[in-house]
Design a protein around this motif. Structure first.
Motif, PDB file in Angstrom:
ATOM      1  N   MET A   1      54.366  33.845  43.408  1.00  0.00           N
ATOM      2  CA  MET A   1      55.373  33.375  44.359  1.00  0.00           C
ATOM      3  C   MET A   1      56.269  34.526  44.827  1.00  0.00           C
TER       4      MET A   1
ATOM      5  N   ILE B   1      52.673  32.785  53.275  1.00  0.00           N
ATOM      6  CA  ILE B   1      52.688  31.986  52.050  1.00  0.00           C
ATOM      7  C   ILE B   1      51.391  31.186  51.917  1.00  0.00           C
TER       8      ILE B   1
ATOM      9  N   CYS C   1      64.330  30.476  52.500  1.00  0.00           N
ATOM     10  CA  CYS C   1      63.148  29.725  52.076  1.00  0.00           C
ATOM     11  C   CYS C   1      63.297  29.204  50.649  1.00  0.00           C
TER      12      CYS C   1
ATOM     13  N   CYS D   1      54.437  36.350  47.385  1.00  0.00           N
ATOM     14  CA  CYS D   1      54.531  35.643  48.673  1.00  0.00           C
ATOM     15  C   CYS D   1      55.772  36.085  49.443  1.00  0.00           C
ATOM     16  N   PHE D   2      56.907  36.106  48.744  1.00  0.00           N
ATOM     17  CA  PHE D   2      58.171  36.463  49.389  1.00  0.00           C
ATOM     18  C   PHE D   2      58.182  37.931  49.806  1.00  0.00           C
TER      19      PHE D   2
ATOM     20  N   ARG E   1      48.490  33.519  51.053  1.00  0.00           N
ATOM     21  CA  ARG E   1      48.550  34.038  49.675  1.00  0.00           C
ATOM     22  C   ARG E   1      48.221  32.961  48.645  1.00  0.00           C
TER      23      ARG E   1
ATOM     24  N   ARG F   1      55.669  31.310  56.843  1.00  0.00           N
ATOM     25  CA  ARG F   1      54.789  30.184  56.530  1.00  0.00           C
ATOM     26  C   ARG F   1      53.326  30.630  56.459  1.00  0.00           C
TER      27      ARG F   1
ATOM     28  N   LEU G   1      60.540  27.531  47.921  1.00  0.00           N
ATOM     29  CA  LEU G   1      59.110  27.287  47.709  1.00  0.00           C
ATOM     30  C   LEU G   1      58.901  26.718  46.307  1.00  0.00           C
TER      31      LEU G   1
ATOM     32  N   CYS H   1      57.351  23.528  50.579  1.00  0.00           N
ATOM     33  CA  CYS H   1      58.140  24.671  51.045  1.00  0.00           C
ATOM     34  C   CYS H   1      58.956  24.270  52.271  1.00  0.00           C
TER      35      CYS H   1
END
Length: 475
Positions: free
Chosen positions: A73, A58, A101, A76-77, A61, A55, A103, A36
């Motif tokens: 994912m 993420i 970002c 996460c965002f 998670r 960070r 990832l 990432c």
């Protein structure tokens, strides 16, 4: 396997602080490599705070990811976006902070990688010494470059190069826009490499020079340092961050069968180790005996078979056996992998929103048994084209809401060829941009009342409305 990933960040030559950060590590269950790159924006200190928040979210998670990867994912965002927005409300100093970002989750064992992306950080795939840009810069200049209206050199020098239109911390409803977060997955073959980087690299070093570095010999650590050095040598106008991931598994090689050196002998026939000639006499004699015994055994078996057949014929000549009664037991349909996966994803959903991606569920998704929803509140949102189609012979609904459900929203999906589209209890169902195609009964709702009680009232008119275009396209 040896070195698989490495990351490096540098403030550059013209910035005192570093608003970039990165992740280059393996998950706790050793299943995925997390790669990432996060680039903070929003003024001094603010960008650093936003990048650090993202960070941390993420990593937390992805401690032990389970279920479908793309929805994880996206979650996460979404969580990072909400956290940054919350901090902005409580800090005037950081009121304008955000971050971009890229990832990637890399499954080395199964030769796959998955990615999610917002902003102008980048993800590249390096295969056979070719550099392939996977993500798209979410900016006006990035659009001009990707569409061929600007060359790479022109885009690198454009005065609005760093003006982005999407980031974490800018939009309150990040999860409501299908196009906000770019996602996907791709094979990650032996020898492939991923490069994730901030614009501090790509604004200073063109793709040809980047490819020359990542395709050269040397360790991942050496290549990361070479990329950072190249950006600094060209001016180092911004923070520079790079992460490399390499699929360094050994290629499987198969030996070609060697021809027998002596005449046309079988490859399985052993050669006399002393003379290199024919097999020893004792070996030949043994093979001859084995062949004779096999012929005799086959002859005896054939005689036995004919004798049994003749006996059965004479026995049943005058009294043929009656036909067996057909079973009236219904055969339960075996659910396919897509159905099982969808049910598991719904059962394991964490939080009130579940996003289904068409990269994980290919259309049409054949349904041979109702998908059960047993949660109090849940929004199931389709990203891309999600089509559920009744399997041949199936007469049940696509979705079945239990009496436990109080508010279930189905957003942006299509149901095809179901006798009943959805069964629900007590008006728990909410629909948005959902289409029913060839479904005689679209929604069937059941009401549950206490036993032996007097009930008064009437059913309220349905609040559904019909549109020719999706709601989010209306002006």
């Amino acid at each position: 396997m040896t070195e698989q990933f490495f990351g490096l960040t540098d403030p550059g030559k013209q910035r005192k602080n570093n608003e970039d950060t990165y992740i280059a590590e393996i998950t706790a269950d050793n299943q995925f490599i997390i790669a990432c790159v996060i680039d903070g924006v929003g003024g001094y200190a603010g960008g650093e705070v936003a990048a650090a928040l993202a960070r941390d979210i993420i990593l937390k998670r992805l401690e032990k990811p389970s279920g479908e990867i793309i929805p994880i994912m996206l979650d996460c965002f979404n969580q990072a976006n909400q956290k940054i927005l919350f901090e902005k409300q409580n800090s005037k100093e950081h009121a304008h902070m955000a971050c971009v970002c890229s990832l990637a989750l890399v499954d080395i064992q199964n030769n796959q990688f998955y990615f999610a992306h917002v902003g102008d950080t980048r993800l590249y795939l390096v295969r056979d010494k070719s550099l392939v840009k996977i993500t798209h810069d979410q900016s006006f200049v990035g659009f001009l470059e990707d569409s061929g209206r600007l060359t790479e050199e022109e885009a690198m020098k454009h005065p609005k190069r760093n003006e982005i239109n999407k980031a974490l911390g800018l939009d309150k409803h990040l999860g409501d826009d299908k196009e906000y977060v770019e996602t996907g997955q791709s094979p990650f073959l032996t020898g492939d490499m991923l490069l994730l980087c901030s614009d501090g690299l790509t604004d200073m070093v063109n793709s040809m020079a980047i490819n020359a570095i990542v395709s050269s010999d040397g360790s991942l650590k050496e290549k990361c340092h070479q990329l950072v050095d190249a950006a600094n040598q060209n001016g180092g106008a911004d923070n520079i961050t790079v992460v490399l991931v390499h699929n360094n598994k050994q290629k499987v090689q198969f030996e070609t069968a060697k021809p027998v050196a002596n005449g046309n002998k079988s490859a399985n026939e052993k050669i006399n180790p002393l003379t290199g000639d024919d097999p020893l006499p004792a070996q030949k004699l043994l093979k001859t005996k084995n062949k004779t015994g096999m012929v005799t055994l086959l002859f005896v078996l054939m005689l036995f078979f004919f004798a049994v057949s003749a006996y059965e014929y004479i026995k049943n000549k005058d009294n043929p056996p009656s036909l067996p009664m057909q079973s009236t037991v219904a055969v339960k349909r075996q659910k396919n992998k897509q159905e099982i996966k969808l049910q598991r994803v719904i059962d394991q959903a964490k939080g009130p929103v579940l996003i289904l991606s068409d990269t994980s569920f290919t259309a049409p998704l054949l349904i041979s048994g109702a998908i059960q929803i047993n949660k109090d509140s849940l929004t199931i949102k389709a990203k891309g084209k999600i089509v559920l189609q009744s399997d041949s012979g199936y007469k049940g609904p696509a979705f079945q809401l239990s009496a436990k459900c109080k508010n279930v929203l189905l957003d942006s999906m299509s149901l095809v060829n179901f006798q009943v589209g959805i069964t629900s209890f007590n008006n728990a169902l909410d629909l948005k941009n959902t289409r029913f195609i060839n479904c005689p009964v679209q929604v069937e709702s059941t009401y549950t009342f206490p036993d032996k009680k007097y009930i008064s009232g009437k059913l309220s008119p349905a609040a559904f409305r019909v549109d020719s275009i999706p709601l989010n396209k209306k002006k």
